[in-house]
Design an enzyme around this catalytic site. Structure first.
Site, short mmCIF file in Angstrom:
data_model
loop_
_atom_site.label_atom_id
_atom_site.label_comp_id
_atom_site.label_asym_id
_atom_site.label_seq_id
_atom_site.Cartn_x
_atom_site.Cartn_y
_atom_site.Cartn_z
N LYS A 35 -119.03 3.02 12.58
CA LYS A 35 -117.78 3.64 12.14
C LYS A 35 -116.91 2.59 11.43
O LYS A 35 -117.17 1.40 11.50
CB LYS A 35 -117.04 4.24 13.32
CG LYS A 35 -116.58 3.22 14.36
CD LYS A 35 -115.88 3.90 15.53
CE LYS A 35 -115.42 2.87 16.56
NZ LYS A 35 -114.67 3.49 17.66
N ARG A 130 -108.20 10.64 25.63
CA ARG A 130 -108.11 10.83 24.18
C ARG A 130 -108.74 12.19 23.86
O ARG A 130 -108.05 13.16 23.64
CB ARG A 130 -108.80 9.69 23.43
CG ARG A 130 -108.14 8.34 23.63
CD ARG A 130 -108.67 7.29 22.66
NE ARG A 130 -110.13 7.18 22.68
CZ ARG A 130 -110.81 6.20 22.09
NH1 ARG A 130 -110.16 5.25 21.43
NH2 ARG A 130 -112.13 6.15 22.15
N TYR A 253 -92.69 -20.04 4.74
CA TYR A 253 -91.56 -19.13 4.89
C TYR A 253 -90.91 -19.32 6.25
O TYR A 253 -91.58 -19.35 7.29
CB TYR A 253 -92.02 -17.67 4.75
CG TYR A 253 -92.37 -17.29 3.33
CD1 TYR A 253 -91.39 -17.22 2.35
CD2 TYR A 253 -93.68 -16.97 2.99
CE1 TYR A 253 -91.71 -16.86 1.04
CE2 TYR A 253 -94.01 -16.60 1.69
CZ TYR A 253 -93.02 -16.55 0.73
OH TYR A 253 -93.34 -16.19 -0.56
#
EC number: 5.1.1.1
Length: 356
Positions: A35, A130, A253
């Site tokens: 998958k 699920r 950053y």
């Protein structure tokens, strides 16, 4: 010349990993889970390397059709089943095995006009919450399916939520036994973790995923370090710039890394737009010219910085392994607060991929 970042896939490692799965589950057949485009590796690139599998398991019809078009004639299991009733025509055409987990799917199967029956994997909810029927409904649903002309062979399936723990499947197994009471049925229960660590759950078919690609289902490489499993994907790049920092100078950053002393750093052509985790903190492991070192500062879109103190010989063009054979993807993921699954699947399309 192209940007130096690339992902290389070791197909021999993939074959070896399938062999190790077979050694771990000697009496079970194997659904190789491909998958999410084979966990980011690319179905079209890797499927033939594990063509000795007993079947492939995935989610998307497009990927299933790709396997058929490439010549795979064996079983294909659709792990979430069909999403729309009209999909059953395509399932019928390509002979796909479908998961059934919802009442509406029962009605769709009953009403479909198929040329031949489809094999069914009836999903029981064993605690993951699920998909799947509650254990006390499974017998009734099984009997409904068994009575349908459109249904061929049937198998009971479930998915463990905590199989990485020594006692993590006991509750789920009890619920599955409740669901299977009165049934003589094939079972497919084991994911990667259960395939490695719970032989009592192997039954008829195992469904390894992440271990085929050489990463740990627990997220900890040490848990599989002695299994013989090998990483399939190596993400590598090169140093494209070098800076010498003075004590007190900051990097990147937000200036989240500050040099304590004079320090050389290398700038690597890899960033979060390539799939490297932006949240990887200073200290995330990396390999520079074969020497283990660490990232420093914030990961940028296209670049990241590494400490060159352990490898003073490094300079422009020096090779860097971001994850792979030496720097395990699980270790990078753990540093970034995620899992190897996510990093594999997040590999960006702009990263060239080669097979070796």
């Amino acid at each position: 010349m192209t940007r130096p970042i690339q992902a290389s896939l070791d197909l021999q490692a993939l074959k070896q990993n399938l062999s190790i799965v077979r050694q771990a589950a000697t009496h079970a057949r194997v659904w190789s889970v491909v998958k999410a485009n084979a966990y980011g590796h690319g179905i079209e690139r890797i499927w033939s390397a594990i063509g000795a599998t007993d079947g492939f398991a995935l989610l998307n019809l497009e990927e299933a059709i790709t396997l058929r078009e490439r010549g795979w004639k064996g079983p294909i299991l659709m792990l979430e089943g069909f999403f729309h009733a009209q999909d059953l025509e395509i399932y019928d055409q390509h002979r796909l095995t479908t998961c059934v987990h919802s009442n509406w799917q029962l009605k769709a199967l009953q009403n479909a006009r198929l040329k031949a029956p489809l094999d069914i994997y009836l999903k029981v909810n064993s605690g993951m919450n699920r998909l799947g029927f509650q254990p006390d409904r499974v017998l009734t649903v099984w009997q409904q399916l068994r009575a349908m002309a459109n249904v061929g062979e049937m198998t009971l399936m479930s998915h463990f939520a905590e199989a990485e723990h020594p006692d993590g499947i006991s509750g789920a197994m009890a619920r599955i036994e409740q669901a299977a009471e009165g049934l003589e049925c094939r079972r497919s229960l084991s994911n990667s973790a259960a395939t490695l660590w719970h032989p009592e759950a192997h039954f008829d078919w195992v469904r390894p995923g992440i271990i085929l690609y050489g990463a740990s289902p627990s997220g900890q490489w040490r848990d599989i370090a002695n299994t013989g499993l090998r990483p399939v994907m190596t993400l590598s790049s090169e140093i494209i710039g070098v800076q010498t920092l003075k004590a007190g100078e900051r990097v990147g950053y937000g200036g989240r890394y500050t040099a304590r002393d004079e320090q050389r750093i290398g700038i690597v052509a890899a960033g979060y737009a390539d799939g490297y985790p932006r949240h990887a903190p200073t200290g995330t492991p990396v390999l520079v010219d074969g020497v283990r070192t660490m990232t420093v500062g914030t990961v940028s879109m296209d670049m990241l910085a590494v400490d060159l103190t352990p490898c003073p010989q490094a300079g422009i063009g020096t090779p860097v392994e971001l994850w792979g054979k030496e720097i395990k993807i699980d270790d990078v993921a753990a540093a970034a607060g995620t899992v190897g699954y996510e990093l594999m699947c997040a590999l960006a399309l702009r990263v060239p991929v080669v097979t070796v």
